[in-house]
Design a protein around this motif. Structure first.
Motif, PDB file in Angstrom:
ATOM      1  N   LEU A  34       0.832  -1.201   0.000  1.00  0.00           N
ATOM      2  CA  LEU A  34       0.000   0.000   0.000  1.00  0.00           C
ATOM      3  C   LEU A  34       0.870   1.256   0.000  1.00  0.00           C
ATOM      4  O   LEU A  34       1.932   1.283   0.609  1.00  0.00           O
ATOM      5  CB  LEU A  34      -0.895   0.017   1.232  1.00  0.00           C
ATOM      6  N   TYR A  36       0.669   5.410   0.876  1.00  0.00           N
ATOM      7  CA  TYR A  36      -0.084   6.437   1.584  1.00  0.00           C
ATOM      8  C   TYR A  36       0.611   7.789   1.385  1.00  0.00           C
ATOM      9  O   TYR A  36       1.821   7.851   1.233  1.00  0.00           O
ATOM     10  CB  TYR A  36      -0.123   6.163   3.092  1.00  0.00           C
ATOM     11  N   THR A  44      -3.157   9.171   4.393  1.00  0.00           N
ATOM     12  CA  THR A  44      -4.349   8.912   3.587  1.00  0.00           C
ATOM     13  C   THR A  44      -3.978   7.952   2.468  1.00  0.00           C
ATOM     14  O   THR A  44      -2.907   8.033   1.874  1.00  0.00           O
ATOM     15  CB  THR A  44      -4.942  10.203   2.995  1.00  0.00           C
ATOM     16  N   PHE A  45      -4.894   7.062   2.183  1.00  0.00           N
ATOM     17  CA  PHE A  45      -4.660   5.958   1.252  1.00  0.00           C
ATOM     18  C   PHE A  45      -4.532   6.449  -0.182  1.00  0.00           C
ATOM     19  O   PHE A  45      -5.295   7.302  -0.644  1.00  0.00           O
ATOM     20  CB  PHE A  45      -5.828   4.979   1.379  1.00  0.00           C
ATOM     21  N   MET A  48      -3.521   0.357  -3.391  1.00  0.00           N
ATOM     22  CA  MET A  48      -3.213  -0.968  -2.871  1.00  0.00           C
ATOM     23  C   MET A  48      -2.886  -1.864  -4.060  1.00  0.00           C
ATOM     24  O   MET A  48      -3.639  -1.905  -5.039  1.00  0.00           O
ATOM     25  CB  MET A  48      -4.388  -1.546  -2.097  1.00  0.00           C
TER      26      MET A  48
ATOM     27  N   SER B  94      -8.377  -2.292   9.983  1.00  0.00           N
ATOM     28  CA  SER B  94      -8.544  -2.882   8.659  1.00  0.00           C
ATOM     29  C   SER B  94      -9.397  -4.137   8.787  1.00  0.00           C
ATOM     30  O   SER B  94      -9.479  -4.742   9.847  1.00  0.00           O
ATOM     31  CB  SER B  94      -7.200  -3.239   8.031  1.00  0.00           C
ATOM     32  N   GLU B 101      -7.096  -2.351   2.861  1.00  0.00           N
ATOM     33  CA  GLU B 101      -6.551  -1.051   3.194  1.00  0.00           C
ATOM     34  C   GLU B 101      -6.636  -0.826   4.692  1.00  0.00           C
ATOM     35  O   GLU B 101      -7.546  -1.306   5.361  1.00  0.00           O
ATOM     36  CB  GLU B 101      -7.362   0.013   2.471  1.00  0.00           C
ATOM     37  N   GLN B 102      -5.672  -0.076   5.209  1.00  0.00           N
ATOM     38  CA  GLN B 102      -5.722   0.358   6.601  1.00  0.00           C
ATOM     39  C   GLN B 102      -6.270   1.770   6.659  1.00  0.00           C
ATOM     40  O   GLN B 102      -5.886   2.624   5.854  1.00  0.00           O
ATOM     41  CB  GLN B 102      -4.314   0.384   7.199  1.00  0.00           C
TER      42      GLN B 102
END
Lengths: 111, 113
Positions: A34, A36, A44-45, A48, B94, B101-102
């Protein structure tokens, strides 16, 4: 020992430049990687990734994973000052599905 | 509540005092995590919980304890705070089915004097 290493640690560019951020990992039982973005507060994402070779894209940002060579890159094209942030890479895996974070890349985009 | 919340936002604490950082999520996520973030060291896992009733140690568990009595809450306790525990603390959650996703809380800035 499971670990995630990001490079460079910091980067200064000018608006309009293209940047590539790197993330390499050694994590057992890999599940996902992931990315961020962290500005002032919580991460914040962004993306993924679970499969090799499939590019994920969102506007000027894109990312790809290589599970054979155990790395991922995050590309940002036509950078803007609003892209200034710390970019974190995390890998989900290990014996108990934990998330392992790299130390981050601090990007500074100058006008 | 929407997402994941933490309290307090910030705290100044005398060394030797006991402190509990609170974390609550309303997403029914099974897994929850506590991280500390220090300059140059990134996010380091303190403790985690894969499901209510279970907890595990992360990378830097010493001086911290957690409990997970239910799905929503995951408090982090410093039994006797020391200055080296000055940090920003993030709680995250999660799902556990497949890769997930976390989601992060807003963080707690803790200063131990």
């Amino acid at each position: 020992e499971d670990k995630v290493v990001q490079s460079p640690l910091s980067l200064v560019v000018h608006e309009g430049d293209t940047v590539t951020l790197n993330c390499s990992y050694e994590v057992t039982n890999f599940r996902s990687l992931l990315w961020y973005k962290q500005e002032k507060k919580a991460p914040t994402f962004l993306f993924m990734l679970t499969s090799s070779g499939i590019e994920k894209k969102s506007g000027r940002l894109s990312s790809i994973l290589d599970k054979k060579e155990l790395f991922s890159i995050l590309n940002i094209t036509a950078t803007q000052t609003g892209d200034s942030a710390i970019y974190l890479c995390a890998v989900e895996g290990g014996n108990f599905n934990k998330f392992y974070f790299g130390s981050g890349t601090k990007l500074n985009v100058k006008p | 509540i929407a997402g994941i919340t933490q309290a307090p936002t910030s705290q100044i604490l005398a060394a030797g005092r006991r402190m509990t950082l609170r974390c609550t999520q309303d997403m029914r996520h099974n897994a929850m995590y506590w991280y500390r973030q220090d300059l140059g060291l990134g996010l380091r896992l303190i403790h985690y919980s894969n499901t209510a009733g279970t907890t595990g140690k992360g990378e830097v568990p010493d001086g911290y304890s957690v409990s997970r009595a239910n799905t929503d809450d995951f408090p982090l306790t410093l039994a006797s705070a020391v200055p080296s525990q000055t940090s920003v603390y993030f709680c995250a959650s999660s799902g556990t089915s497949g890769s997930n996703e976390q989601f992060f809380g807003p963080g707690t800035r803790l200063t131990v004097l």
